[in-house]
Enzyme design. Structure first.
Site, PDB file in Angstrom:
ATOM      1  N   TYR A 174       3.902  -3.346  -3.873  1.00 22.84           N
ATOM      2  CA  TYR A 174       3.601  -4.009  -2.600  1.00 22.84           C
ATOM      3  C   TYR A 174       3.837  -5.517  -2.722  1.00 22.84           C
ATOM      4  CZ  TYR A 174       0.373  -5.678   1.127  1.00 22.84           C
ATOM      5  OH  TYR A 174      -0.203  -6.293   2.205  1.00 22.84           O
ATOM      6  N   GLY A 220      -2.410   0.718  12.815  1.00 24.08           N
ATOM      7  CA  GLY A 220      -3.005   0.256  11.564  1.00 24.08           C
ATOM      8  C   GLY A 220      -4.184  -0.677  11.794  1.00 24.08           C
ATOM      9  N   GLY A 267       3.728  -0.441  13.975  1.00 23.78           N
ATOM     10  CA  GLY A 267       2.574  -0.239  13.078  1.00 23.78           C
ATOM     11  C   GLY A 267       1.291  -0.493  13.858  1.00 23.78           C
ATOM     12  N   LYS A 306       6.513  -7.945  -0.850  1.00 29.35           N
ATOM     13  CA  LYS A 306       6.115  -9.098  -0.025  1.00 29.35           C
ATOM     14  C   LYS A 306       6.839 -10.358  -0.493  1.00 29.35           C
ATOM     15  CE  LYS A 306       3.371  -7.131   2.912  1.00 29.35           C
ATOM     16  NZ  LYS A 306       3.903  -6.905   4.268  1.00 29.35           N
TER      17      LYS A 306
HETATM   18  C1  AKB Z   1      -4.371  -4.954   0.155  1.00 30.34           C
HETATM   19  O1  AKB Z   1      -5.498  -4.969  -0.349  1.00 30.34           O
HETATM   20  O2  AKB Z   1      -3.404  -4.362  -0.320  1.00 30.34           O
HETATM   21  C2  AKB Z   1      -4.166  -5.759   1.421  1.00 30.34           C
HETATM   22  C3  AKB Z   1      -3.627  -7.123   1.133  1.00 30.34           C
HETATM   23  C4  AKB Z   1      -4.470  -8.120   0.459  1.00 30.34           C
HETATM   24  O3  AKB Z   1      -2.519  -7.394   1.461  1.00 30.34           O
HETATM   25  N1  AKB Z   1      -5.386  -5.858   2.148  1.00 30.34           N
END
Ligand code: AKB
Length: 320
Positions: free
Chosen positions: A145, A15, A12, A149
């Site tokens: 997301y 990025g 990655g 995580k």
């Molecule tokens: C997002 O905004 O998705 C990222 C994060 C806070 O992990 N920057």
């Protein structure tokens, strides 16, 4: 600690974080020691060192690269962030989870010395205490997301405890840097705003003016990452992911900070779907565990970051 003979893989690498981390690692260990990989056929950065195309979902290719490289450190940064993750749910889950499993399994099979994997404030949710969010607390994330995580943190801990993989992780706040642009996140406004301040003198923000979020300037994020990876293993007491605090501010406060340098700058507010994501996240973070365990301390506050961002970005736009 002796880090001579390090061989480092960054996945990655094109990025927002990868771009800068590759440079920092190459600065420390030499370009020949760092292999930058990303899904694009070529490096999109100024980095001139070794580069290979890699989709982390292609396990065979990843394993071939890991076997050949015999890496001592792997940084796995490839992921879909919060906003884009909501638009591409299936792919976000696949990339974020399968990619992590591929890297952890590869680390086990090819005896990688240590692995870095980023978690995020997104692992928290609306039921988490919002202010000075503690290290150990309720975590009920509401984005794809964030769920990836939260689950990823548990898997990192599992691979460490059960299989002996030395995997280390940080819960990054929103990251702000001038060398590269973020993509697909909810905290992206805090980077875009500096570019627009210089090019247009105004910015339409997709979050409300009083939305406080934890944030960090890139030099602090790089320092935290390298400090964690260089700390003696006996000091790493948390194997899910460490809370990491820098600063906490709202869009209105960034605008005020920019106005100290560009008095005519103006901001307007057009909140979109990212507002509810931001509302589900902490406003500030308690990172005392990182401070205790491996001496973490952030250096930049909002005004210091603003001055540096505008100083660094200014010449780029003057040339145009
Ligand atoms: C997002 O905004 O998705 C990222 C994060 C806070 O992990 N920057």
């Amino acid at each position: 600690m002796n880090f001579h003979g390090e061989r480092i893989l960054v996945i990655g690498a094109n990025g927002q974080l990868g771009t800068e981390l590759v440079e920092a690692l190459a600065g420390r260990y030499g370009e020949a020691a760092v292999l930058a990989c990303d899904v694009s056929p070529s490096s999109k950065t100024d980095y001139q060192g070794p580069y290979k195309q890699l989709d982390v979902l292609d396990k065979d290719r990843l394993f071939e690269i890991m076997k050949q490289g015999q890496f001592t450190q792997v940084y796995h940064l490839a992921a879909l962030l919060s906003a884009r993750g909501e638009q591409q749910r299936d792919y976000a889950w696949k990339l974020n989870m399968e990619g992590l499993f591929h890297v952890l399994d590869g680390a086990l099979q090819f005896s990688v010395g240590r692995v870095f994997w980023p978690s995020s404030i997104a692992a928290f949710g609306p039921t988490t205490p919002r202010h000075q969010t503690p290290q150990h607390t309720i975590m009920e994330p509401t984005t794809v997301y964030g769920i990836s995580k939260q689950a990823g943190e548990q898997w990192c801990s599992y691979y460490c405890q059960k299989m002996g993989v030395d995997v280390r992780s940080l819960r990054y706040p929103g990251l702000i840097g001038y060398k590269s642009l973020p993509g697909g996140g909810t905290t992206d406004y805090a980077v875009d705003i500096y570019h627009k301040a210089l090019t247009e003198g105004k910015y339409a923000c997709f979050l409300k003016k009083d939305t406080y979020l934890p944030m960090m300037y890139m030099p602090d994020a790089l320092k935290a990452t390298l400090d964690l990876m260089h700390a003696d293993g006996s000091r790493i007491k948390i194997r899910t992911s460490y809370n990491l605090g820098g600063m906490s501010f709202s869009p209105e406060e960034v605008a005020q900070s920019i106005r100290k340098e560009i008095p005519d700058f103006s901001i307007s507010y057009e909140p979109d779907f990212r507002q509810s994501i931001a509302d589900s996240w902490p406003a500030s973070i308690d990172d005392s565990k990182a401070q205790q365990d491996w001496d973490w301390k952030a250096e930049f506050d909002l005004d210091a970051m603003t001055r540096d961002m505008l100083k660094q970005l200014g010449p780029r736009y003057k040339k145009q």
